[in-house]
Design a protein around this motif. Sequence first.
Motif, PDB file in Angstrom:
ATOM      1  N   UNK A   1       0.840  -1.205   0.000  1.00  0.00           N
ATOM      2  CA  UNK A   1       0.000   0.000   0.000  1.00  0.00           C
ATOM      3  C   UNK A   1       0.877   1.257   0.000  1.00  0.00           C
ATOM      4  N   UNK A   2       0.364   2.333  -0.564  1.00  0.00           N
ATOM      5  CA  UNK A   2       1.074   3.620  -0.589  1.00  0.00           C
ATOM      6  C   UNK A   2       0.644   4.431   0.625  1.00  0.00           C
ATOM      7  N   UNK A   3       1.624   4.837   1.429  1.00  0.00           N
ATOM      8  CA  UNK A   3       1.360   5.652   2.619  1.00  0.00           C
ATOM      9  C   UNK A   3       1.926   7.048   2.382  1.00  0.00           C
ATOM     10  N   UNK A   4       1.051   8.046   2.415  1.00  0.00           N
ATOM     11  CA  UNK A   4       1.485   9.437   2.261  1.00  0.00           C
ATOM     12  C   UNK A   4       1.601  10.068   3.642  1.00  0.00           C
ATOM     13  N   UNK A   5       2.800  10.545   3.950  1.00  0.00           N
ATOM     14  CA  UNK A   5       3.128  11.121   5.260  1.00  0.00           C
ATOM     15  C   UNK A   5       2.905  12.630   5.195  1.00  0.00           C
ATOM     16  N   UNK A   6       2.001  13.134   6.045  1.00  0.00           N
ATOM     17  CA  UNK A   6       1.746  14.577   6.126  1.00  0.00           C
ATOM     18  C   UNK A   6       2.517  15.140   7.314  1.00  0.00           C
ATOM     19  N   UNK A   7       3.529  15.953   7.024  1.00  0.00           N
ATOM     20  CA  UNK A   7       4.411  16.442   8.087  1.00  0.00           C
ATOM     21  C   UNK A   7       3.761  17.527   8.950  1.00  0.00           C
ATOM     22  N   UNK A   8       4.438  17.818  10.043  1.00  0.00           N
ATOM     23  CA  UNK A   8       3.944  18.802  11.005  1.00  0.00           C
ATOM     24  C   UNK A   8       4.397  20.219  10.702  1.00  0.00           C
ATOM     25  N   UNK A   9       4.364  21.030  11.738  1.00  0.00           N
ATOM     26  CA  UNK A   9       4.787  22.423  11.608  1.00  0.00           C
ATOM     27  C   UNK A   9       3.699  23.358  12.131  1.00  0.00           C
ATOM     28  N   UNK A  10       2.963  23.992  11.216  1.00  0.00           N
ATOM     29  CA  UNK A  10       3.037  24.006   9.763  1.00  0.00           C
ATOM     30  C   UNK A  10       4.414  24.472   9.273  1.00  0.00           C
ATOM     31  N   UNK A  11       4.876  23.820   8.210  1.00  0.00           N
ATOM     32  CA  UNK A  11       6.123  24.249   7.576  1.00  0.00           C
ATOM     33  C   UNK A  11       7.366  23.495   7.997  1.00  0.00           C
ATOM     34  N   UNK A  12       7.206  22.463   8.827  1.00  0.00           N
ATOM     35  CA  UNK A  12       8.377  21.742   9.336  1.00  0.00           C
ATOM     36  C   UNK A  12       8.444  20.343   8.711  1.00  0.00           C
ATOM     37  N   UNK A  13       9.241  20.209   7.654  1.00  0.00           N
ATOM     38  CA  UNK A  13       9.247  18.952   6.894  1.00  0.00           C
ATOM     39  C   UNK A  13       9.849  17.804   7.697  1.00  0.00           C
ATOM     40  N   UNK A  14       9.364  16.596   7.409  1.00  0.00           N
ATOM     41  CA  UNK A  14       9.915  15.409   8.088  1.00  0.00           C
ATOM     42  C   UNK A  14      10.556  14.451   7.094  1.00  0.00           C
ATOM     43  N   UNK A  15      10.652  14.893   5.838  1.00  0.00           N
ATOM     44  CA  UNK A  15      11.361  14.096   4.821  1.00  0.00           C
ATOM     45  C   UNK A  15      12.834  13.958   5.190  1.00  0.00           C
ATOM     46  N   UNK A  16      13.341  14.893   6.013  1.00  0.00           N
ATOM     47  CA  UNK A  16      14.762  14.873   6.398  1.00  0.00           C
ATOM     48  C   UNK A  16      15.045  13.896   7.543  1.00  0.00           C
ATOM     49  N   UNK A  17      14.007  13.281   8.098  1.00  0.00           N
ATOM     50  CA  UNK A  17      14.197  12.398   9.262  1.00  0.00           C
ATOM     51  C   UNK A  17      13.961  10.926   8.938  1.00  0.00           C
ATOM     52  N   UNK A  18      13.724  10.622   7.658  1.00  0.00           N
ATOM     53  CA  UNK A  18      13.294   9.266   7.311  1.00  0.00           C
ATOM     54  C   UNK A  18      14.236   8.186   7.852  1.00  0.00           C
ATOM     55  N   UNK A  19      15.560   8.451   7.776  1.00  0.00           N
ATOM     56  CA  UNK A  19      16.508   7.396   8.183  1.00  0.00           C
ATOM     57  C   UNK A  19      16.460   7.129   9.681  1.00  0.00           C
ATOM     58  N   UNK A  20      15.796   8.011  10.442  1.00  0.00           N
ATOM     59  CA  UNK A  20      15.733   7.823  11.899  1.00  0.00           C
ATOM     60  C   UNK A  20      14.596   6.892  12.333  1.00  0.00           C
ATOM     61  N   UNK A  21      13.627   6.632  11.435  1.00  0.00           N
ATOM     62  CA  UNK A  21      12.491   5.821  11.899  1.00  0.00           C
ATOM     63  C   UNK A  21      11.840   4.935  10.835  1.00  0.00           C
TER      64      UNK A  21
END
Length: 323
Positions: A34-54
Amino acid sequence: MKNKSGRFINLEEYVSINGIKQFLFHRGTSDDNPVLLFLHGGPGSVESLFTQAFQEKWEEIYTVIHWDQRGAGKTLMKNLNALPTMDLMLQDLFEIIRYLKKKYNKNKVVLLGHSWGSVLGSVFIKKYPEEVAYYIGVGQVVNMLENERVGYNKVKQLMEQEGDKKSIKQLESIGEYPGEKIVFNKEFSHKISRIRKLQGKYNLSAKIDLSFWKTVFKSPIFKFSDLIAFMKMFKANKEIFNFLGDFNLDNELAGYKVPIYYILGENDWQVPYTIAQKYFEKIDAPNKEISIIPDAGHMAMMDQPDLFFDALLKINNVEMKNH
């Protein structure tokens, strides 16, 4: 063909969405997942930069897509003047889901909203339930004003228990908080950042410390322009912060047409888990489950990656069985 990361799916791209180029980061092990789309927080604070942590284990069961939203991260740096409103965000999200469904040949996607992303996700699934297989709320926001009241009282209570006079003095110097209504002006932004600092001291909120920045710098997709985007976050998302200040899920019926899953950190007092837990009881949905992760705060997936994955796996198994 496998790539350097050893992942079958590993793609960074800018896609034309709703009139602007928007950044997507795809990772996964199989087109069948299944495709999971991750909606980051903030507003404006991306979480694409943390993928390797979790995220590594997630990629075994989902194709995970991170989207740097309008007004955030790499999308902001490409479109400095295309700033978000709630209507634009909902349209962006609708078009991104359409794009992903076509790309991966799916009827629906899974939506995971974290913090501010849980606001966007909750509003979206009410408006477009037919696009979403199920929704996962993490650090789920229910009522912004109540959030701040409860979080303030919690940190004050702990300070009094500890006899921490210095911190109590700092808290009192902030003045009345959060007040009768949240207006994200300069004064309130200053207050909220002081509150978060004091909550951080008691491990009640996410800390922006050295390990936070280390994770960012180690990201395979990190660029220095990401730091500039981070600094522009509040200005770029002014309209969204105004929307957030008034946000309250209790103002409408808690009926949903898609299954609802909440994963909450038991130490999360930045977006107090107790508020989401109470709201969850009222939810009427085709299916619903709640997981409360011990020793995890607002960034539950980073605080307890294994326990968080167990919760995700359980959700995935239930949904696989139901379909």
